[in-house]
Write an enzyme that holds these catalytic residues in place. Structure first.
Site, PDB file in Angstrom:
ATOM      1  N   LYS A  85       0.812  -1.219   0.000  1.00  0.00           N
ATOM      2  CA  LYS A  85       0.000   0.000   0.000  1.00  0.00           C
ATOM      3  C   LYS A  85       0.846   1.271   0.000  1.00  0.00           C
ATOM      4  CE  LYS A  85      -4.170  -1.831   2.228  1.00  0.00           C
ATOM      5  NZ  LYS A  85      -3.791  -3.218   2.438  1.00  0.00           N
ATOM      6  N   HIS A 136     -14.219  -4.151   9.016  1.00  0.00           N
ATOM      7  CA  HIS A 136     -13.534  -3.776   7.772  1.00  0.00           C
ATOM      8  C   HIS A 136     -13.802  -4.775   6.644  1.00  0.00           C
ATOM      9  CE1 HIS A 136     -11.499  -0.649   9.989  1.00  0.00           C
ATOM     10  NE2 HIS A 136     -11.016  -1.534  10.833  1.00  0.00           N
ATOM     11  N   ARG A 161      -7.243  -8.089  -9.133  1.00  0.00           N
ATOM     12  CA  ARG A 161      -7.953  -9.346  -9.359  1.00  0.00           C
ATOM     13  C   ARG A 161      -9.424  -9.043  -9.552  1.00  0.00           C
ATOM     14  NH1 ARG A 161     -10.596  -9.449  -4.554  1.00  0.00           N
ATOM     15  NH2 ARG A 161      -9.462  -8.794  -2.688  1.00  0.00           N
ATOM     16  N   GLU A 198      -2.622   6.189   8.460  1.00  0.00           N
ATOM     17  CA  GLU A 198      -3.382   7.128   7.637  1.00  0.00           C
ATOM     18  C   GLU A 198      -4.396   7.891   8.489  1.00  0.00           C
ATOM     19  OE1 GLU A 198      -3.508   4.966   3.271  1.00  0.00           O
ATOM     20  OE2 GLU A 198      -5.291   4.940   4.532  1.00  0.00           O
TER      21      GLU A 198
END
Length: 659
Positions: free
Chosen positions: A116, A234, A296, A200
């Site tokens: 990420k 999540h 994907r 973040e």
């Protein structure tokens, strides 16, 4: 076009790929582990190859044996599905080195988006907006805590190599940062073999909106957006397309950013660019930021197929075989609205703990919805793989019509033998905020209490269970008084009694047969008069002014009644059973399911308080926290880090409490 492909996956996605390949005239090869020998994806394929024991690392993650299976069967390409090896660049290179085609992006593209932090730096260079945060290599806890202070709380800790909610923690303030970071790193190591994390800014009213992209290695198009804001832990629960409240201006900005992201890495095949969106004041062209790219096919791809009319698996096969993109951007349009609900074997009331066990009865709402599944009645949900049962997908001309169709389809979904989240999904579909399009990623957590509310068992359902237990539902269709099971008795009407438990303890239910198929059912708090008859696989209940339909499944001591969109389990209690062990559970911490012990925080002789963390377990790719059931002193610790434990195993025992 390929003549034969191997599908390096199992379950629902393997079945999904087989269906499209079959329609295209492409032969398929399935692979299976020891526990999947009789699985649906094995039976659907033209051929199947055994690849090892049940644990994924020994079978579905075994690159060499999967490639060997493809070569031995004459397959020309490998479709990875999602999960397992689908985003492993080493697997892509190994497939291509063997002379086969990987149906998906290049290894370089996967690597570019696999971490990420590196992906976000790349996206910044490509002009794609990113969330403020720290994405560097310094993993010193004190340094990361300082970076979190700079960014400003609340912050989100995320595993750099993560996905599916693994290795992710929200932190409200500095006091909880160290523990959250340690937990995220543990979970990331277990799931990905990499504990690297990034920090973040947490968006206050976040929405999760993703854009479906498709590339041919040179150029890319987007097939509009999906809203995946309804999440718990999540993980996505219900997805929809298009996103509610989306404007043409914002859609154009997000679509353009997603295409830039795909073209920046020379992307080929199906991919999804995920954005975090500020939903606090409507959607705005400058109010979204890149989160990650999934290289994907996504689990929720059917909603995109529903609104565009295009089969994304067909596109994958065509582009991988060297054909151009099937459609230009200007030719893609949106038709109506679509929803997808993920039906899982999980206990919503117990923090969505994954469930295992046999699917003794499964009836999906075929005809009311598209149902993508990899299991059937009689199959078993094992602890080795994801506990998904099915995806229920509906499409309508408007959002309201599609949502109504979803509610109807969920109400017609019947599962017995294992606990599921169907009632939770139905409650979520009926949630006023969701129905009005006011969605964000915190909706479920805020209203969890009402979403988990267990309705009272209808007395009609109890009455049906009583008739079934007493064998009165299957009366012969005859006018012969000697053959019909009517209520005729020389001394009066026939009366039978049975003890049932529908969550209110052992209750006596009395059934009086009035005539053929007509009964009076007496319970402690009510009396119910009706006629009942089977109509195919339904049971019809006739009252004076109303007709109901119901379904029913009997298994040993349990009767599951499917009534008015809900399922109700009614038990025939064992009248000879004793309550000797009724209070034993308060002295032990037991494994809620089969899994691995990742951390042990208890020591013999330790004084603990109710709720103290005793053991951390990993099961079905998620970390579960097991706590002390009461105040007390630890008498025995029967678990060590790395142990594989069975469901029900006693991990920590407390000294007996005072009587």
């Amino acid at each position: 076009m390929f003549s034969k492909i191997l599908i390096a996956n199992r379950g629902e996605i393997a079945c999904r790929v087989i269906r499209t390949a079959r329609d295209m005239g492409v032969a398929t090869v399935s692979v299976y582990s020891d526990v999947d020998a009789q699985a649906l994806h094995v039976q659907m394929a033209d051929e199947a190859m055994h690849i090892g024991p049940a644990p994924a690392r020994d079978s579905y993650l075994n690159m060499d044996i999967i490639i060997d299976a493809a070569l031995r069967t004459g397959a020309q390409a490998i479709h990875p599905g999602y999960g397992f090896l689908s985003e492993n660049p080493d697997f892509v290179e190994a497939v291509e080195a063997s002379g086969l085609t990987f149906i998906g992006p290049s290894a370089d593209a996967i690597r570019a988006m696999g971490l990420k932090d590196a992906a976000k730096r790349l996206m910044e260079e490509a002009g794609v907006p990113v969330v403020p945060g720290y994405h560097g290599d310094n993993q010193d806890p004190a340094f990361l805590a300082a970076e979190a202070e700079k960014i400003g709380y609340p912050v989100l800790i995320k595993a750099s190599a993560g996905g599916g909610g693994k290795g992710m923690r929200k932190v409200e303030g500095p006091d909880g940062f160290e523990a959250a970071l340690a937990g995220a790193k543990r979970e990331a190591t277990a799931a990905f073999g990499n504990d690297h994390c990034l920090i973040e800014k947490f968006v206050t009213k976040p929405r999760h909106i993703e854009v479906q992209v498709f590339g041919d290695g040179q150029k890319a198009v987007h097939l509009f957006e999906r809203d995946c804001s309804l999440q718990r832990r999540h993980q996505k629960v219900i997805e929809e397309a298009p996103a509610p409240g989306m404007t043409n201006e914002v859609r154009a900005a997000m679509g353009s950013a997603a295409v830039r992201a795909a073209e920046a890495i020379g992307y080929s095949g199906a991919g999804t660019v995920e954005f975090i969106v500020d939903g606090s004041d409507g959607l705005k062209p400058d109010g979204f930021w890149f989160m990650e790219m999934n290289t994907r096919l996504q689990v929720e791809h059917p909603v995109t197929e529903a609104i565009t009319g295009h089969d994304l698996v067909e596109w994958q096969l065509r582009v991988a075989s060297g054909q151009p993109l099937p459609v230009a951007q200007e030719d893609l349009t949106i038709d109506g609205h679509a929803f997808e609900a993920r039906v899982y074997a999980e206990n919503a009331a117990k923090n969505f703990l994954p469930a295992t066990g046999p699917l003794k009865h499964l009836k999906l709402p075929e005809g009311l919805a598209r149902c993508d599944s990899g299991v059937r009645s009689g199959d078993r949900i094992t602890p080795f793989y994801d506990p998904m049962i099915a995806k229920v997908i509906t499409h309508g001309a408007t959002r309201e019509a599609a949502l109504a169709a979803l509610s109807n389809a969920l109400g017609a979904t019947q599962v017995a033998g294992t606990v599921t989240n169907v009632a939770f999904l139905s409650a979520l579909a009926a949630h006023p905020g969701f129905a009005g399009g006011d969605v964000d990623t915190g909706l479920i957590e805020r209203d969890l209490g009402s979403l988990l509310h267990v309705p009272e068992v209808p007395r009609a359902a109890v009455a049906l269970a009583a008739l079934d237990v007493l064998g009165l539902l299957d009366q012969p269709d005859t006018s012969d008084p000697w053959s019909a099971l009517t209520g005729f008795r020389i001394w009066g009407k026939g009366r039978q009694a049975v003890h049932l438990d529908w969550g209110e303890g052992n209750q006596l239910v009395v059934v009086e047969t009035q005539a053929a198929r007509r009964f009076t059912v007496g319970m402690p708090d009510s009396t119910f008069d009706f006629e009942a008859r089977r109509d195919g696989d339904k049971i019809r209940l006739f009252l004076t002014d109303r007709i109901w339909s119901a379904g029913l499944f009997r298994d040993d001591a349990n009767v599951t009644v499917f009534f008015e969109g809900s399922s109700h389990v009614i038990t025939v209690p064992d009248m000879l059973a004793t309550d000797d062990e009724a209070d034993a559970g308060g002295d032990a911490v037991t494994a809620p399911m089969t899994g691995a012990v990742r951390a042990v925080h208890a020591q013999a002789g330790q004084t603990v308080r109710e709720g103290d963390v005793m053991v951390l377990m990993e099961a079905m790719k998620m970390e579960h926290t097991l706590t002390a059931p009461r105040d007390g002193v630890v008498a025995l610790v029967n678990a060590a880090v790395g142990d594989q434990v069975e469901e029900g195993a006693v991990l920590v025992a407390l000294e007996p409490g005072d009587d």
